[in-house]
Design an enzyme around this catalytic site. Structure first.
Site, PDB file in Angstrom:
ATOM      1  CB  SER A  78      -1.093  -0.053   1.257  1.00 33.81           C
ATOM      2  OG  SER A  78      -1.789   1.055   1.181  1.00 33.81           O
ATOM      3  CG  ASN A  79      -0.472   4.537  -1.189  1.00 38.83           C
ATOM      4  OD1 ASN A  79      -0.944   5.402  -0.624  1.00 38.83           O
ATOM      5  ND2 ASN A  79      -0.894   4.179  -2.409  1.00 38.83           N
ATOM      6  NE  ARG A  80       4.199   8.934   4.162  1.00 38.53           N
ATOM      7  CZ  ARG A  80       4.920  10.201   3.634  1.00 38.53           C
ATOM      8  NH1 ARG A  80       5.861   9.865   2.835  1.00 38.53           N
ATOM      9  NH2 ARG A  80       4.464  11.185   4.082  1.00 38.53           N
ATOM     10  CB  ALA A  94      -2.533   7.211  -3.076  1.00 39.22           C
TER      11      ALA A  94
END
Ligand code: C5P
Length: 217
Positions: free
Chosen positions: A21-23, A88
């Protein structure tokens, strides 16, 4: 106006308990959805897993993976006037998600990744009835990259933000953006709370939509 906003990260499963995943916190997308609700627009918020509350008047569609987001966007865009693609989306996913938890290894191992489908680029570019607003989070060459994405991702508008620092952009309550268009000079919005930025974005999006509608008649 009927507006679809996507927000937050996607999660791409490695096995039943792990993911890539991402932030992304979802704060920018949620702020846009909230601003649109305040202005009494009809809002559909397609959201990845986040830890914030959704505006009470928005219709919420929850997704986890980029494939689910792809399906949800394609399902909802035909009945909207504006799509704001703030999510995102993970650029890669494991080529195969394991059905059972992977055992810990003592040696290095490689995870094979495959690119996810680009949702914006998959939307029809010509004769569409809705305006498309993309986001571009950049750490360098912001303008060049945003202009290139505007064309490649078939967007009418691209909102670029610099995510190289910790004080604006991803996870932060603040943001600083530059808005790129197909047919006019970019607009810079200086650092401010995401809620303030969201209202400004909404105003500019409404103007762009109006301009587009006037052109068509
Ligand atoms: O190329 P990049 O990921 O920076 O592009 C960002 C924009 O493209 C965002 O609007 C994002 O929601 C969208 N995107 C997409 N499908 C992907 C990856 C990003 O629609 N697979």
């Amino acid at each position: 106006m009927r507006i679809v906003v996507t927000a937050g990260p996607t999660r791409e499963p490695i096995d039943p308990v792990r993911f890539i995943s991402n932030r992304s916190s979802g704060k920018m997308g949620y702020a846009i959805a909230e601003a649109a609700c305040e202005a009494r627009h009809q809002v559909t918020l397609i959201s990845g897993p986040v830890a914030i509350d959704a505006p009470p008047n928005a219709k919420i569609v929850k997704i986890t993976t980029s494939d689910e987001l792809y399906e949800a966007v394609h399902q909802h865009v035909p009945a909207c006037d504006v799509l704001v693609m703030c999510a995102a989306v993970s650029d890669y996913k494991p080529a195969q998600a394991a059905t059972r938890k992977l055992e810990k290894q003592t040696r290095e191992f490689a995870l094979r990744l495959t690119p996810t489908r680009d949702i914006l680029a998959s939307l029809a570019d010509e004769n569409r009835s809705y305006l498309v607003v993309g986001f571009a989070a950049e750490t360098h060459d912001l303008a060049v990259s945003a202009e290139e994405k505007l064309v490649r991702k078939h967007c009418d508008v691209i909102i670029a933000n610099d995510v190289s620092g910790r004080d604006s952009g991803m996870e932060s309550d603040d943001n600083e953006i530059t808005i790129f268009f197909r047919d006019r000079d970019p607009i810079h919005i200086s650092r401010a709370r995401k809620k303030i930025i969201a209202r400004k974005i909404l105003k500019i999006v409404c103007e762009s939509l109006e301009k587009r509608l006037t052109k068509k008649t």
